[in-house]
Motif scaffolding. Structure first.
Motif: not given
Length: 385
Positions: A15-19, A87-92, A126-136
């Motif tokens: 998720a982090v890497a994708t975002a 992104v990293k803070a919010n993933v945590a 799901t990791g990719v999906e979460v990453g896409m959301l966070l990138s937005f």
């Protein structure tokens, strides 16, 4: 990624890497300019502390004191971050909050044929999906009081295990340039808003656990049965396209986000309470920002006018569609409705009378009271009308 309970339902590293791979680059600044922005945001955050506390009459509490007006504890850290840092803070934070729900889903999948393989594949999807959301979202957030993520060396937090103020420097620079406003004034104006959130949580010791409890209750009500979830998704799609099932024509379904439409009735009750408290927090921050602003931000009227237009309009059709899908339009209403509530209460009973809202969860306004401040005043202050 694995855990003691088996394969993770969300590949958080992915998720982090994708975002961070998808997030848009920030505005072009020189190295010296970037250092100056970071230094000024830190100065403004420090300066905002006294302004906010003086205006709100709220002070950080000590661990051994429950009064929202007792000073003494060192405030949580201020972190000036880039988009990847946000992104990293919010993933945590997400990982901490979602752990009970993901554990529940992992247990359900463990009993299914091929559950481990499905979990591994599903976790990456799901990791990719979460990453896409966070990138937005990462290119839109100016600041945030991040409440739930555990402290790490990279992301320090308050001594009690939670709380850090994030200021997203590239986004602040981007917006100040887009609005063509005075950078010094805009940066201080943003810091006043975010410092208000930090003051809310540090001055009201029960608030963090209360919100966490509501979120956990919301997640516990989530039905993880795939067929049930698919049925809700179908109904949500019908509502969003106007093809609602018979009998729903009179509801507010067309005004709900996709996120709201896949909820159970019990979740909607919890969401109503969360909506009320978030409206209070956001509206209070806007009220304080504008209340303090005229004394310390010379161009506050221009900034507010331009920022409100930007906040309401969105960047384009795609942006507006995503805001609707994710419920971000509801967040915009929280700013507006919450500020009206705070203003009406302060006008009627003064700041000390308003601060009774922080006494306990029972004195928080309901969703209905946010729209009718007089009802909250009547209930909490025992006044008629």
């Amino acid at each position: 990624m694995t855990s003691l309970g088996g394969v993770e339902m969300v590949d958080w590293n992915l998720a982090v890497a994708t975002a961070t791979r998808l997030v848009r680059p920030g505005p072009e600044v020189s190295r010296d300019e970037a250092r100056e922005v970071v230094a000024e945001l830190r100065r403004h955050a420090k300066l905002s502390e006294e302004h906010v506390r003086s205006f709100t009459r709220l002070e950080p509490t000590r661990v051994d004191d429950a009064s929202p007006t007792f000073g003494g504890e060192t405030p949580p850290p201020v972190l000036v971050v880039d988009r990847a840092g946000w992104v990293k803070a919010n993933v945590a934070g997400f990982r901490e909050l979602l752990s009970p729900l993901l554990g529940k889903m992992r247990e359900r999948r463990a009993g299914m044929p091929g559950g481990a393989v499905l979990g591994a594949v599903g976790g990456k999807v799901t990791g990719v999906e979460v990453g896409m959301l966070l990138s937005f979202l990462a290119s839109r957030v100016l600041g945030q009081y991040e409440t739930f993520a555990p402290a790490t060396r990279e992301l320090p937090a308050a001594a009690d295990g939670g709380g850090r103020l994030l200021l997203v420097a590239p986004n602040i620079v981007h917006v100040e340039r887009e609005l063509d406003v005075a950078p010094h004034d805009f940066r201080l104006w943003v810091c006043l808003h975010e410092e208000t959130h930090r003051t809310q949580f540090t001055a009201v010791p029960w608030l963090r656990d209360h919100i966490r409890g509501e979120i956990q209750s919301f997640l516990q009500e989530t039905d993880v049965d795939p067929s049930t979830l698919l049925e809700r998704l179908r109904e949500a799609a019908q509502s969003l396209t106007g093809a609602r099932p018979a009998g729903e024509e009179g509801e507010e379904a067309s005004d709900r986000s996709f996120v709201e439409l896949v909820q159970t009735p019990a979740q909607r009750e919890i969401l109503n309470r969360l909506t009320a408290v978030m409206s209070l927090l956001e509206g209070h921050a806007d009220y304080v920002m504008d209340g303090v602003g005229p004394e310390v931000v010379p161009t506050v009227a221009e900034i507010r006018e331009k920022f409100q237009k930007r906040r309401a309009s969105g960047a384009g059709r795609l942006d507006q569609a995503l805001r609707k899908l994710l419920g971000l339009d509801a967040k915009l209403r929280q700013y507006r409705d919450g500020e009206r509530f705070v203003r009406a209460v302060v006008d009627e009973v003064g700041m000390d009378g308003f601060n009774r809202v922080w006494t306990s969860p029972n004195t928080l306004p309901t969703k209905a009271e946010i729209s009718k401040p007089a009802d909250w005043i009547a209930r909490v202050h025992r006044k008629a009308g």
